[in-house]
Write an enzyme that holds these catalytic residues in place. Sequence first.
Site, PDB file in Angstrom:
ATOM      1  CE1 TYR A 145     134.149 -37.459  94.526  1.00 36.54           C
ATOM      2  CE2 TYR A 145     133.322 -37.677  96.468  1.00 36.54           C
ATOM      3  CZ  TYR A 145     133.682 -36.582  95.643  1.00 36.54           C
ATOM      4  OH  TYR A 145     134.055 -35.069  95.965  1.00 36.54           O
ATOM      5  CB  SER A 203     135.401 -34.754  99.105  1.00 36.31           C
ATOM      6  OG  SER A 203     134.482 -35.132  99.287  1.00 36.31           O
TER       7      SER A 203
END
Length: 261
Positions: free
Chosen positions: A157, A144
Site C-alpha cells: 500500500y 495517503s
Amino acid sequence: MNLFDLNGKRALITGGTHGLGLAMAEGLAQAGAALVITGTTPSKMEEALAYYSQKGYTVSGYLFDVTDENAAAENLERITKEQGDIHILINNAGIIKRELAVNMPIADFRKVIDVDLVGPFIMSQLVAKQMIERQEGKIINICSMMSELGRNSVSAYAAAKGGLKMLTRNLATEWAKYNIQVNGIGPGYFATTQTEPIRVDGHPFNDFIINRTPAARWGNPEDLAGTAVFLASKASDFVNGQIVYVDGGILATIGKPTNEN
C-alpha cells in the site's frame, strides 16, 4: 462563491459507492456537479444510486474494474456517449492488504499496486484525452499518509501510494500546458465502516490515533468534501502537482508521549 461552483460539470468518482468516495462525491454534488460513479459490486452500486437519488443529485453508475484497460476504455466511451464529457476525475478506488513484508505473497503485492497505482494511471490516461481536446480538466488522486510515511504491514500500500504521489506530480508536469490540473488528497485516519471495530475507547489503535493526531479525533468522511470541491473547481486553477493532506495535523508533528495532555 462562484469560484467553487460546479454547475455544468460532470465528475467521475471511481469507488464512489461507499466510504470516503461517497463523501467526496456528495460534496461535489452539493456544489452542483453531476455524478458518475464506478464500482465492482452490484449491491453496493444499487445502494449508492438509491442514496444519491434520494438526496436529489444527478447520478449514474457503471460497474467495471479500473485495472482492466479494455473494460475501462469501453465504459468511458459508453459514459461519454450516454452522459457527456468528464470534467473532473477522482481516482478513489483502492485496496489494502495488511501483511508483514517478509510474509506477503507476491500476488497480493502486485494486486495492490495494480488497483492503487496502475488503475489511476489507466483512468487518468483515458480521461485526459478528452480533457486535452477540451483544454480543461481536473484530476484528483486519492493518496495517503502512506505516500509520506511507512508503517508495519502495509508495504504494498505504501509503495503504491508513494508511487501515486509521484504519478500525480508527473502528470501535472506533462498536462499543465493543456489547462489540466492534477492534484492529490492524502486522507488521515477516518471514521468509516472499515475502521469501526477499532474506534472504541481502550482499543490500542484507537488510543494511538487519538494521541497521534493533534486534532485528537478521527476524521469524519465529510471533512474531505471541501478539499475535493476546491481541487475540482476554478478556485484551484493555478494549483498543480500538489498533495493536500487532510489528516488533522498528523504529518505536522512528531507526536507526544502517551501521558502528556
